[in-house]
Design a protein around this motif. Structure first.
Motif, PDB file in Angstrom:
ATOM      1  N   HIS A 207      35.951  34.725  34.539  1.00  0.00           N
ATOM      2  CA  HIS A 207      34.769  35.087  34.260  1.00  0.00           C
ATOM      3  C   HIS A 207      33.678  35.393  34.852  1.00  0.00           C
ATOM      4  CE1 HIS A 207      32.046  36.101  30.659  1.00  0.00           C
ATOM      5  NE2 HIS A 207      31.228  35.079  30.827  1.00  0.00           N
ATOM      6  N   LEU A 208      33.377  34.437  35.952  1.00  0.00           N
ATOM      7  CA  LEU A 208      32.188  34.567  36.846  1.00  0.00           C
ATOM      8  C   LEU A 208      32.665  35.740  38.050  1.00  0.00           C
ATOM      9  CD1 LEU A 208      31.426  30.802  36.571  1.00  0.00           C
ATOM     10  CD2 LEU A 208      29.638  32.769  36.177  1.00  0.00           C
ATOM     11  N   ILE A 209      32.509  36.958  37.558  1.00  0.00           N
ATOM     12  CA  ILE A 209      33.139  37.936  38.434  1.00  0.00           C
ATOM     13  C   ILE A 209      32.315  37.995  39.896  1.00  0.00           C
ATOM     14  CG2 ILE A 209      31.639  39.692  37.419  1.00  0.00           C
ATOM     15  CD1 ILE A 209      35.530  40.236  38.141  1.00  0.00           C
ATOM     16  N   CYS A 210      30.881  37.755  39.892  1.00  0.00           N
ATOM     17  CA  CYS A 210      30.255  37.694  40.821  1.00  0.00           C
ATOM     18  C   CYS A 210      30.494  36.757  42.062  1.00  0.00           C
ATOM     19  CB  CYS A 210      28.568  37.962  40.671  1.00  0.00           C
ATOM     20  SG  CYS A 210      28.018  39.283  39.814  1.00  0.00           S
ATOM     21  N   HIS A 211      31.302  35.724  41.456  1.00  0.00           N
ATOM     22  CA  HIS A 211      31.600  34.691  42.347  1.00  0.00           C
ATOM     23  C   HIS A 211      33.015  34.843  42.758  1.00  0.00           C
ATOM     24  CE1 HIS A 211      27.667  32.506  42.329  1.00  0.00           C
ATOM     25  NE2 HIS A 211      27.775  33.099  41.029  1.00  0.00           N
ATOM     26  N   CYS A 212      33.868  35.564  42.510  1.00  0.00           N
ATOM     27  CA  CYS A 212      35.194  35.702  42.557  1.00  0.00           C
ATOM     28  C   CYS A 212      35.754  36.111  43.951  1.00  0.00           C
ATOM     29  CB  CYS A 212      35.919  36.899  41.671  1.00  0.00           C
ATOM     30  SG  CYS A 212      35.737  38.428  42.085  1.00  0.00           S
ATOM     31  N   GLU A 213      36.968  35.761  44.569  1.00  0.00           N
ATOM     32  CA  GLU A 213      37.363  35.818  45.777  1.00  0.00           C
ATOM     33  C   GLU A 213      37.098  37.314  46.370  1.00  0.00           C
ATOM     34  OE1 GLU A 213      41.429  35.058  48.413  1.00  0.00           O
ATOM     35  OE2 GLU A 213      41.583  34.656  45.940  1.00  0.00           O
ATOM     36  N   ASN A 214      37.190  38.412  45.399  1.00  0.00           N
ATOM     37  CA  ASN A 214      37.188  39.779  45.822  1.00  0.00           C
ATOM     38  C   ASN A 214      35.914  40.408  45.598  1.00  0.00           C
ATOM     39  OD1 ASN A 214      38.623  41.847  47.259  1.00  0.00           O
ATOM     40  ND2 ASN A 214      38.921  42.928  45.261  1.00  0.00           N
ATOM     41  N   LYS A 215      34.925  39.546  45.647  1.00  0.00           N
ATOM     42  CA  LYS A 215      33.497  39.744  45.271  1.00  0.00           C
ATOM     43  C   LYS A 215      32.866  40.919  46.243  1.00  0.00           C
ATOM     44  CE  LYS A 215      30.979  35.901  47.525  1.00  0.00           C
ATOM     45  NZ  LYS A 215      32.169  35.189  47.511  1.00  0.00           N
ATOM     46  N   GLU A 216      32.996  40.727  47.244  1.00  0.00           N
ATOM     47  CA  GLU A 216      32.413  41.711  48.162  1.00  0.00           C
ATOM     48  C   GLU A 216      32.826  43.370  48.072  1.00  0.00           C
ATOM     49  OE1 GLU A 216      29.967  41.477  50.783  1.00  0.00           O
ATOM     50  OE2 GLU A 216      29.519  39.560  49.961  1.00  0.00           O
ATOM     51  N   GLN A 217      34.007  43.359  47.658  1.00  0.00           N
ATOM     52  CA  GLN A 217      34.776  44.883  47.254  1.00  0.00           C
ATOM     53  C   GLN A 217      34.114  45.142  46.030  1.00  0.00           C
ATOM     54  OE1 GLN A 217      36.387  42.240  48.631  1.00  0.00           O
ATOM     55  NE2 GLN A 217      37.493  42.951  50.508  1.00  0.00           N
ATOM     56  N   ILE A 218      33.948  44.242  45.037  1.00  0.00           N
ATOM     57  CA  ILE A 218      33.294  44.847  43.587  1.00  0.00           C
ATOM     58  C   ILE A 218      32.050  44.902  44.055  1.00  0.00           C
ATOM     59  CG2 ILE A 218      32.674  43.783  41.624  1.00  0.00           C
ATOM     60  CD1 ILE A 218      35.174  41.876  41.569  1.00  0.00           C
ATOM     61  N   PHE A 219      31.281  44.337  44.707  1.00  0.00           N
ATOM     62  CA  PHE A 219      29.867  44.799  44.983  1.00  0.00           C
ATOM     63  C   PHE A 219      29.918  46.091  45.980  1.00  0.00           C
ATOM     64  CE2 PHE A 219      28.798  39.941  45.504  1.00  0.00           C
ATOM     65  CZ  PHE A 219      29.019  39.760  44.272  1.00  0.00           C
ATOM     66  N   GLN A 220      30.718  46.543  46.580  1.00  0.00           N
ATOM     67  CA  GLN A 220      30.624  47.880  47.322  1.00  0.00           C
ATOM     68  C   GLN A 220      31.067  48.868  46.209  1.00  0.00           C
ATOM     69  OE1 GLN A 220      29.828  48.647  50.566  1.00  0.00           O
ATOM     70  NE2 GLN A 220      30.027  50.685  49.417  1.00  0.00           N
ATOM     71  N   ALA A 221      31.805  48.479  45.197  1.00  0.00           N
ATOM     72  CA  ALA A 221      32.137  49.593  44.203  1.00  0.00           C
ATOM     73  C   ALA A 221      30.934  49.827  43.349  1.00  0.00           C
ATOM     74  CB  ALA A 221      33.359  49.140  43.346  1.00  0.00           C
ATOM     75  N   ILE A 222      30.213  48.814  43.055  1.00  0.00           N
ATOM     76  CA  ILE A 222      29.034  48.779  42.386  1.00  0.00           C
ATOM     77  C   ILE A 222      28.042  49.422  42.926  1.00  0.00           C
ATOM     78  CG2 ILE A 222      27.039  47.428  41.127  1.00  0.00           C
ATOM     79  CD1 ILE A 222      29.237  45.313  40.722  1.00  0.00           C
ATOM     80  N   TYR A 223      27.639  49.137  44.210  1.00  0.00           N
ATOM     81  CA  TYR A 223      26.655  49.786  45.075  1.00  0.00           C
ATOM     82  C   TYR A 223      27.285  51.514  45.281  1.00  0.00           C
ATOM     83  CZ  TYR A 223      24.104  50.955  49.187  1.00  0.00           C
ATOM     84  OH  TYR A 223      23.180  51.650  50.146  1.00  0.00           O
ATOM     85  N   THR A 224      28.377  51.692  45.562  1.00  0.00           N
ATOM     86  CA  THR A 224      28.663  53.073  45.537  1.00  0.00           C
ATOM     87  C   THR A 224      28.421  54.125  44.354  1.00  0.00           C
ATOM     88  OG1 THR A 224      30.503  52.749  47.193  1.00  0.00           O
ATOM     89  CG2 THR A 224      30.636  54.615  45.944  1.00  0.00           C
TER      90      THR A 224
END
Length: 230
Positions: A207-224
């Protein structure tokens, strides 16, 4: 100037979105705001707090950004995603990001697995090291039933409004989420009225997607997504 309003979840706190907020602040000069909703945060109580209080507080923070910024994005996590959707349907928000947004609540199969793991850790004497226990013990112990009813009202309130959302929307959902089932993301994607919308399902993420193992890649996708001119 660009403003970005980040809204946390039910019984949560800005900490749920802190890694993403820090990422955006590092990458940009945006005004990133992560308010604490009424009844949330250390020492606060949800007793006597209405769903209208949560929406009104987020609305007040959004109006501040709209008056100070040329463009405003709204990011919502879990219940915060529903509140973000309500705001996006009513105000001139430019883009919307929904993280583990709770159009449905509790994924029984995954929650069962998480509880089994928590029980196993308890027998091993490692309960304090169990992430789910640490994240959700306050919810289990301190959440009044009246607050849960108010949360349900948010779910019912947002559903007829989704078709009014016409702005670019990015939905992110963990496939291992025991709190919000993956069908919630599919439901939101099908109901949101925007012609520009995308969905990202993260394998294994809880559930805590902003704390997951792959968070940096998710953040990059959000930023893009937020940077995209489309």
């Amino acid at each position: 100037m660009i403003g970005c309003l980040c809204i946390h979840g039910f019984t949560g706190s800005p900490e749920e979105l802190a890694p993403l907020a820090a990422y955006l602040q590092e990458k940009t000069d945006w005004q990133v705001v992560v308010p604490t909703l009424p009844g949330h945060g250390n020492g606060a109580t949800l007793e006597g707090i209405s769903h209208k209080d949560w929406v009104a507080y987020a609305e007040k923070e959004l109006k501040k950004l709209l008056s100070a910024c040329d463009e405003v994005y709204v990011i919502g996590f879990s219940m915060g995603g529903l509140i973000a959707s309500i705001l996006a349907a009513a105000y001139p928000v430019s883009k919307l990001v929904l993280l583990s947004a709770a159009a449905f609540y509790v994924n029984p199969q995954q929650l069962y697995k998480d509880i089994k793991e928590m029980i196993s850790d308890s027998f091993k004497g490692n309960l304090q090291g169990n992430e789910m226990f640490q994240r959700y013990k306050r919810k289990i112990i301190h959440t009044p039933f009246s607050a849960t009813i108010e949360f349900r009202k948010i779910v019912l309130l947002v559903r007829p409004l989704l078709k009014k959302i016409k702005i670019p929307t990015f939905i992110v959902q963990g496939e291992g989420d025991g709190i919000v089932p993956p069908k919630s993301a599919a439901f939101l994607y099908s109901r949101i009225g925007s012609d520009i919308k995308k969905i990202h399902m993260e394998p294994g993420a809880k559930h805590l997607i902003c704390h997951c193992e792959n968070k940096e890649q998710i953040f990059q996708a959000i930023y893009t997504f937020l940077q995209d001119e489309g």
